[in-house]
Enzyme design. Structure first.
Site, PDB file in Angstrom:
ATOM      1  N   LYS A  19     -27.958 -57.012  41.456  1.00  0.00           N
ATOM      2  CA  LYS A  19     -28.088 -57.116  39.998  1.00  0.00           C
ATOM      3  C   LYS A  19     -26.748 -57.447  39.358  1.00  0.00           C
ATOM      4  O   LYS A  19     -26.664 -58.291  38.453  1.00  0.00           O
ATOM      5  CB  LYS A  19     -28.614 -55.806  39.418  1.00  0.00           C
ATOM      6  CG  LYS A  19     -28.648 -55.765  37.892  1.00  0.00           C
ATOM      7  CD  LYS A  19     -29.045 -54.400  37.381  1.00  0.00           C
ATOM      8  CE  LYS A  19     -27.869 -53.474  37.218  1.00  0.00           C
ATOM      9  NZ  LYS A  19     -27.190 -53.597  35.911  1.00  0.00           N
ATOM     10  N   CYS A 112     -26.689 -48.101  29.583  1.00  0.00           N
ATOM     11  CA  CYS A 112     -26.808 -46.677  29.896  1.00  0.00           C
ATOM     12  C   CYS A 112     -25.759 -45.861  29.154  1.00  0.00           C
ATOM     13  O   CYS A 112     -24.627 -46.303  28.960  1.00  0.00           O
ATOM     14  CB  CYS A 112     -26.661 -46.460  31.401  1.00  0.00           C
ATOM     15  SG  CYS A 112     -28.007 -47.157  32.370  1.00  0.00           S
ATOM     16  N   ASP A 305     -20.656 -46.628  40.386  1.00  0.00           N
ATOM     17  CA  ASP A 305     -22.121 -46.590  40.479  1.00  0.00           C
ATOM     18  C   ASP A 305     -22.603 -45.768  41.664  1.00  0.00           C
ATOM     19  O   ASP A 305     -23.751 -45.295  41.670  1.00  0.00           O
ATOM     20  CB  ASP A 305     -22.674 -48.014  40.610  1.00  0.00           C
ATOM     21  CG  ASP A 305     -22.726 -48.749  39.282  1.00  0.00           C
ATOM     22  OD1 ASP A 305     -22.445 -48.126  38.242  1.00  0.00           O
ATOM     23  OD2 ASP A 305     -23.044 -49.947  39.279  1.00  0.00           O
TER      24      ASP A 305
END
Length: 414
Positions: A19, A112, A305
């Site tokens: 992504k 987010c 992440d």
């Protein structure tokens, strides 16, 4: 998603396209004359939103099987507000629109809620290259480049991945030469540079702190396969650590997520690399051990992440651990869900402290963000009983059919 924990994972997973590479590549397609085709792209909510951004400015953007096909040129400078406001990566579309149309109008990007994510480096760099900020009203960003963009020598005060991508996109067709110092070195930066070079750009040094770009008037379309997703691979590796079992991951070079693999080995997992092939096998049969104090960092350090995913795998370790995230101040929103499962955790914003917990129990939890939601799935795989994870729309932003992938490995998921 409903997860019944306690089932070890066995099998093989082919790691999908990343992504974090696909989104800047879609933005880069705005610079190209002719057709761009990105091969093997998973169906992610953020990808669909990016396709909507492209269609909103007048490009043809569609799926063709597992590929994405984009045809331009852009006709409008205003990005659709809904899609632009829901994801951080929408800022990447600003530089290509400035380069092609001399103007871009958008809303400030969302994403987010994991901490402050300013775009000041993006804006400052674009200003140095000739962009001007115009009044746009509350929450809106309007940039113009009436004289076009030009090359510049620019030093980033920190190695921001997004700002490096923005300035690379701006420099690819700017007049003259650009030198970026203090650039991010992540594999996704290299992927973007490789794509642009295939389209006719002249970029050297991607993957190092100094990138040099010779601007080109026109870029052409191309066919390109984005690199595999190192965070998806990290997710599967941490799931094996939490649930037990043995899983081979194919397609993703182990070096791209080496910090995760090194820590899993330290925790007691077996990590088998297949020589020079893009393949690694992770197995966990016995107890897990804590790792003491670890910190995230810019590449090649531990990816921010991956921090919640690693934390989920550490919940049942037999000694304490703490993970400090150097990038975002609210990275561990998943801590509340961990606690509901019985984990002994303490969230201090940038630091998550993890104490040994003999047993995790299934619980109803809610995904706080993309990686935090995936971390709750990982934790549920190692828990006793049934967990219900709400907020799947967060997880679907970055994972296509995560439940199906895990079910194929033996997990009990509905």
């Amino acid at each position: 998603m409903t997860v019944v924990g306690g089932q070890p994972l066995y099998g093989t997973v082919r790691i999908p396209a990343a992504k974090n590479s696909v989104l800047p590549l879609l933005a880069a397609s705005l610079l190209c004359e002719g057709t761009v085709r990105l091969c093997g792209v998973p169906r992610l909510l953020d990808v669909e939103a990016s396709l909507a951004l492209l269609r909103g400015v007048g490009c043809e953007a569609r799926r063709k099987g597992s590929d994405l096909v984009v045809e331009g040129p852009p006709q409008r400078c205003r990005l659709p507000e809904q899609e632009a406001g829901q994801m951080r990566a929408s800022i990447l579309f600003a530089a290509p629109l400035l380069a092609r149309l001399g103007r871009v109008e958008t809303v400030f990007p969302g994403g987010c809620c994991i901490g402050a994510r300013p775009i000041d480096l993006h804006i400052d760099g674009l200003r140095q290259m000739g962009a001007q900020m115009q009044p746009g009203g509350a929450g809106r960003l309007v940039l113009t480049a009436p004289g076009g963009l030009h090359g510049v020598e620019y030093t980033l005060r920190l190695p921001s991945v997004g700002a490096t991508e923005t300035l690379l996109l701006a420099a690819a067709t700017a007049r003259g030469r650009t030198t970026l110092r203090g650039a991010a070195c992540e594999p996704e930066i290299v992927d973007l540079a490789d794509f642009l070079n295939l389209c006719g750009a002249r970029i050297e040094g991607a993957g190092s702190p100094v990138i040099r770009v010779e601007g080109r008037r026109c870029l052409m379309g191309t066919v390109f396969a984005p690199l595999p997703d190192r965070i998806f691979a990290s997710t599967i590796a941490c799931a094996v650590a939490a649930a037990g079992g043995r899983v081979k991951m194919e397609g993703c070079r182990p070096v791209t997520f080496r910090p995760v693999l090194g820590l899993l080995s330290q925790m007691g997992c077996t990590v088998e690399r297949a020589g020079s092939r893009a393949e690694v096998t992770v197995a966990r049969l016995g107890r897990l051990h804590g790792v003491g104090q670890v910190s995230t960092g810019v590449y090649p350090g531990l990816a921010t992440d991956a921090a919640p995913l690693l934390a989920a795998a550490l919940l049942r370790a037999d000694s304490p651990s703490s993970i400090r995230d150097q990038i975002f101040e609210r990275r561990f929103g998943c801590a509340e869900g961990f606690a509901r499962m019985g984990a002994r955790v303490r969230d201090e914003g940038r630091i998550l402290h993890i104490e040994p917990t003999r047993t995790l129990c299934g619980a109803r939890v809610e995904a706080p963000d993309l990686r935090g939601g995936a971390a709750l799935v990982v934790a549920a795989l190692g828990a006793r009983g049934t967990s219900r994870i709400e907020g799947m729309e967060y997880i679907q932003r970055g994972y296509a059919d995560l439940g199906d992938t895990l079910s194929a490995l033996g997990a009990r998921i509905a």
